[in-house]
Write an enzyme that holds these catalytic residues in place. Structure first.
Site, PDB file in Angstrom:
ATOM      1  N   GLY A   1       0.849  -1.200   0.000  1.00  0.00           N
ATOM      2  CA  GLY A   1       0.000   0.000   0.000  1.00  0.00           C
ATOM      3  C   GLY A   1       0.883   1.248   0.000  1.00  0.00           C
ATOM      4  O   GLY A   1       0.708   2.160  -0.822  1.00  0.00           O
ATOM      5  N   HIS A   2       1.852   1.275   0.942  1.00  0.00           N
ATOM      6  CA  HIS A   2       2.786   2.407   0.953  1.00  0.00           C
ATOM      7  C   HIS A   2       3.554   2.484  -0.366  1.00  0.00           C
ATOM      8  O   HIS A   2       3.804   3.556  -0.896  1.00  0.00           O
ATOM      9  CB  HIS A   2       3.827   2.228   2.074  1.00  0.00           C
ATOM     10  CG  HIS A   2       3.275   2.250   3.456  1.00  0.00           C
ATOM     11  ND1 HIS A   2       3.263   1.138   4.262  1.00  0.00           N
ATOM     12  CD2 HIS A   2       2.708   3.250   4.179  1.00  0.00           C
ATOM     13  CE1 HIS A   2       2.737   1.457   5.429  1.00  0.00           C
ATOM     14  NE2 HIS A   2       2.384   2.720   5.407  1.00  0.00           N
TER      15      HIS A   2
END
Ligand code: PAF
Length: 280
Positions: free
Chosen positions: A33-34
């Site tokens: 996600g990051h």
């Protein structure tokens, strides 16, 4: 890639940057996600900065500050592999001068923090806004990237930027899910094998809610009842519906509805959040 731990050095480095700067604020334990935020930041800016800082002032006294996953070496590798120019990873004393109980804070209005996550996490969004404002000031970034999973955080930060005239563009980024649809979170690391299976019912509730909404006959009550049934093994903190532009709680759902869930797993009591627009 430079890894910088102190503010003086960061400021020097920022002075020498040419072109646009993008910032991805994180608390580390970076996952895909990051990574999607970082990739977008690198693509859209001449300089990409990632901050890695587990911010103590956004954790309540009984929360998971001490056990929050810290994986600095893996985080730095992910940043370097993706073309990040600077990782800013300060110590708490560097950010708050050993003075963290006596700080000037940015406190978003009660009407926004008294719902959803802010209701159970008192002071959380004061801590988030204060650290994010510091990071904006320190990096002088033109753009900052935030995930939509923390929908209330994203709304509050956008409001802070507007209300306080920060000269920065907030770029919302889509939620990244595992193949089985669990929303990625650093806290997923806490889950036992069985809990992970139970946790899948959070995203399942949201997907089913969208399908029910599409039938145009399902009421808000029917959607809640379906979610309650699916999530019976979880300790539900809230199932809520807000207008996605105003973030006001809704009595009736409509095409502008964002459905949000927060729930704890039974064993490790891991607090997970997720959300979805009903009219996707
Ligand atoms: O979303 C997070 O990881 C944090 O709340 C943030 C924005 C990095 C501030 O500490």
């Amino acid at each position: 890639m430079k890894i910088i731990n102190n503010i003086k050095e960061l400021k020097e480095e920022i002075k020498n940057l040419k072109g646009s700067t993008g910032l991805v604020p994180t608390m580390g334990a970076l996952h895909k996600g990051h990574e999607s935020l970082i990739k977008r930041c690198v693509k859209e800016n001449d300089n990409a900065i990632v901050s890695v800082f587990v911010n103590p002032i956004q954790f309540g006294i009984n929360e998971d500050l001490d056990k929050y996953p810290r994986t600095p070496e893996d985080d730095y590798k992910l940043c370097s592999d993706n073309g990040v120019k600077i990782v800013f990873a300060p110590k708490v004393s560097e950010m708050y001068d050993d003075n963290k109980d006596d700080l000037t804070l940015i406190c978003p209005p009660y009407s926004i923090v008294n719902i959803l996550c802010g209701k159970s996490r008192v002071g959380h969004f004061d801590g988030v806004c204060s650290v994010v404002a510091k990071l904006f000031n320190l990096t002088k970034a033109n753009r900052a990237y935030f995930g939509k999973k923390d929908a209330q955080q994203l709304f509050i930060i956008k409001k802070m930027v507007k209300d306080l005239n920060f000269d920065i563009e907030i770029v919302p980024c889509e939620i990244v899910r595992c193949e089985d649809n669990l929303a990625l979170s650093s806290r997923n690391k806490y889950l036992t094998f069985d809990e992970r299976k139970i946790a899948l019912n959070i995203s399942k509730s949201l997907f089913e809610a969208c399908n029910l909404y599409k039938t145009k006959t399902a009421t808000k009550r029917a959607i809640i009842d379906n979610s309650l049934k699916l999530m019976e093994k979880l300790d539900i903190e809230y199932i809520e519906f807000v207008d996605k532009t105003t973030f006001k709680l809704q009595d009736e759902i409509n095409d502008n509805t964002l459905m949000l869930i927060a729930a704890r797993t039974p064993e490790t009591k891991t607090r997970l959040i997720d959300n979805m627009e009903l009219c996707k």
